[in-house]
Design an enzyme around this catalytic site. Structure first.
Site, mmCIF file in Angstrom:
data_model
loop_
_atom_site.group_PDB
_atom_site.id
_atom_site.type_symbol
_atom_site.label_atom_id
_atom_site.label_comp_id
_atom_site.label_asym_id
_atom_site.label_seq_id
_atom_site.Cartn_x
_atom_site.Cartn_y
_atom_site.Cartn_z
ATOM 1 N N ARG A 113 0.861 -1.189 0.000
ATOM 2 C CA ARG A 113 0.000 0.000 0.000
ATOM 3 C C ARG A 113 0.894 1.235 0.000
ATOM 4 O O ARG A 113 1.706 1.423 0.907
ATOM 5 C CB ARG A 113 -0.916 -0.015 1.237
ATOM 6 N N HIS A 158 -2.836 10.984 0.517
ATOM 7 C CA HIS A 158 -2.286 10.746 1.866
ATOM 8 C C HIS A 158 -1.616 12.060 2.299
ATOM 9 O O HIS A 158 -0.412 12.115 2.515
ATOM 10 C CB HIS A 158 -1.313 9.567 1.842
ATOM 11 N N GLU A 203 -7.193 8.476 6.297
ATOM 12 C CA GLU A 203 -7.465 9.092 7.608
ATOM 13 C C GLU A 203 -7.952 10.541 7.529
ATOM 14 O O GLU A 203 -7.285 11.450 8.038
ATOM 15 C CB GLU A 203 -6.216 9.037 8.497
HETATM 16 C C1 NOJ Z 1 -1.272 6.915 10.218
HETATM 17 C C2 NOJ Z 1 -0.858 7.678 9.005
HETATM 18 O O1 NOJ Z 1 -1.614 7.270 7.912
HETATM 19 C C3 NOJ Z 1 0.621 7.540 8.707
HETATM 20 O O2 NOJ Z 1 0.943 8.476 7.746
HETATM 21 C C4 NOJ Z 1 1.421 7.703 9.988
HETATM 22 O O3 NOJ Z 1 2.796 7.703 9.739
HETATM 23 C C5 NOJ Z 1 1.051 6.588 10.921
HETATM 24 N N1 NOJ Z 1 -0.352 6.720 11.261
HETATM 25 C C6 NOJ Z 1 1.836 6.556 12.231
HETATM 26 O O4 NOJ Z 1 1.518 7.655 13.004
#
Ligand code: NOJ
Length: 520
Positions: A113, A158, A203
């Site tokens: 991913r 992202h 997220e």
């Molecule tokens: C979620 C995020 O998608 C990612 O970018 C981040 O590095 C990790 N959590 C760890 O915090």
């Protein structure tokens, strides 16, 4: 027939559970036999085992070959991350992607991913000026993955928004839904033959809240109590538009799947005997995940509990309308059901206690709940290098069950789960990370085997140490260590890489697994 099948499943579960011995607790802190006993068994045959990364965190080459700046380039160049660090070079994966793939081969993953950098593909944000070199980079990466027999799962967004689009208001500008759909269209067209698993957003809760409410992440806007809700509103519509576009224009010919990745903590009442604590913990679970999950996987709208909560608090603040925007009936119809699977990023659990926090004078998502979050510092294992990250493996199983109960029997991919350590010299004996992976994957196995959660895959965060946003290089999540002092950015496997490789090879934890790691 169905009854026989059911009996066979029950017998199998009894067998694997009875195989477990008292010594089979990963953490001495968690020894509740019913809840914490290690279970032996395997995942389904076609289970996806992967590692995850993101463009800004690993690629580097921040201005190479026509790439435009992203909001994270601006943010870090303004010295806003830990020790004013930036990801101008990061892991240099723009140049070293073949090495990354060789590492994945050693791990034995079936899936990778990663995310596309919007400003690498569209330096000016809009789809009428395409950077061919950006497209070529991802095509080469995808070709190399296919040659290595690794299936890509590709995230469109992202967090690295083209700076030019932020200059027009970023995600607080409703037009962004259209701009995103145009970018997605181009990506489906350019890469759709090579990509069968798409993610629209990673997220959204986190980038809305930290970028547009607290302002601790790019674009750094402390629009308390409003910004994140406006952002979320547009992001949900952007997601839905991209999903429909794929569904109508590409699904038939390309045959892929598309969905969203949501961040979910588990929330446990601090005092389980307190009705108030229980109510506020439940509210937190329904709102943190449900803010984005309920519109998409539920009825097209925000959870009722969230609408009521923010409307009430807005009234207390003497506002005539709620700070949470409303969807029209047409919006709801467009949004509902825009998923092919549930992408879940899960890392930890919080305790929640009832405490009046709503203020007449100050609005914030974090205060809406009338609750106080904490961790059980006395009885949970040592936290990770990220102070928020306490290992509480049983929280994952509870959350997976919550998703099943709330949103139905949807196929779930755990698209991120992992453990950090702090900065420091290379330490390959990362026992705390090994325990974390074993315990969390084991809870995922329980959810699949015992609770019949429709689990399709698991992705470790992360393949290698990388740029951890506002924390820079101070929090290391890698199965591989990366030396950021060395211009060659050498990668070295940690012991956890061996352990993860073994789990993948065994497709879980079969009873006769032998030694618990494979040498890379
Ligand atoms: C979620 C995020 O998608 C990612 O970018 C981040 O590095 C990790 N959590 C760890 O915090």
């Amino acid at each position: 027939m169905a009854v026989l099948h059911l009996l066979a499943i029950v017998a199998f579960h009894l067998l694997i559970i009875s195989e477990a011995k008292d010594s089979d607790f990963i953490y001495k802190e968690f020894t509740n036999p019913k809840r914490d006993t290690f279970v032996y068994g395997t995942f389904p045959k076609d289970f996806a085992w992967g590692v995850a990364t993101a463009s800004y965190q690993i690629e580097g080459a921040w201005d190479a070959d026509g790439k435009g700046p992203s909001i994270w380039d601006t943010f870090t160049h303004n010295g806003r991350s830990h020790k004013k660090q930036n990801a101008d070079v990061a892991c240099d994966s723009y140049n070293k992607y073949e090495e990354d793939i060789a590492m994945m081969k050693k791990l034995g993953v079936s899936h990778y991913r990663f995310s596309l950098s919007w400003p690498r593909i569209l330096p000016k944000g809009f789809a009428n000026e395409v950077n061919r070199e950006g497209i070529e980079y991802y095509k080469k990466l995808l070709d190399a993955l296919h040659k290595a027999n690794i299936e890509p799962m590709v995230t469109l967004y992202h967090w690295d928004l083209p700076q030019v689009l932020q200059d027009m208001g970023g995600w607080e500008n409703e037009m962004m839904a259209n701009y995103f759909a145009a970018y997605a269209d181009l990506c489906f067209q350019a890469f759709g033959e090579q990509v069968k698993l798409w993610i629209t957003f990673n997220e959204p809760t986190i980038f809305s809240l930290f970028g547009y409410e607290l302002g601790t992440d790019a674009p750094g806007l402390p629009h308390n109590g409003y910004g994140a809700y406006r952002v979320g509103h547009t992001v949900i519509k952007a997601h839905a538009k991209a999903w429909h576009l794929y569904d109508q224009k590409y699904r038939k010919s390309q045959g892929g799947k598309i969905s969203i990745v949501l961040h979910g903590n588990w929330f446990e009442p601090k005092n389980p005997d307190s009705e108030f604590d229980r109510a506020v913990a439940e509210k937190a679970s329904y709102v943190e995940l449900g803010w984005f999950a309920n519109p998409i996987f539920g009825d097209g709208d925000y959870p009722a509990i969230m609408k009521d909560m923010i409307a009430n608090n807005s009234r207390i603040q003497q506002l005539s309308t709620s700070r949470l925007p409303e969807f029209t009936e047409d919006d709801k119809r467009m949004i509902e059901g825009t998923f092919d699977f549930f992408g879940l990023n899960h890392y930890t659990t919080n305790l929640v206690a009832h405490k009046p926090t709503v203020s007449e004078h100050f609005a914030s998502f974090f205060m809406e709940f009338n609750g106080e979050m904490s961790q059980d510092k006395e009885s949970w294992p040592e936290p990770a290098g990220s102070p928020w990250l306490y290992p509480v493996p049983w929280g994952l199983r509870k959350l997976l069950n919550h998703i099943k109960q709330t949103y139905g029997d949807v196929p779930i991919y755990i698209t991120e789960n992992g453990f950090s350590e702090g900065e420091g010299p290379l330490n390959t004996k990362d026992t705390a990370r090994i325990n974390y992976y074993k315990a969390y994957i084991n809870e995922a196995l329980k959810a699949y085997l015992i609770d019949s959660v429709n689990l399709k895959g698991y992705f470790a965060w992360s393949l290698m140490d990388n740029f951890e946003w506002r924390s820079g290089y101070s929090e290391r999540f890698g199965l591989y260590h990366v030396d950021f002092e060395d211009p060659e950015r050498p990668r070295t496997p940690r012991e956890s890489a061996n352990v993860y490789a073994k789990i993948i090879k065994n497709n879980g934890f079969p009873v006769q697994a032998g030694t618990d790691h494979t040498e890379l």
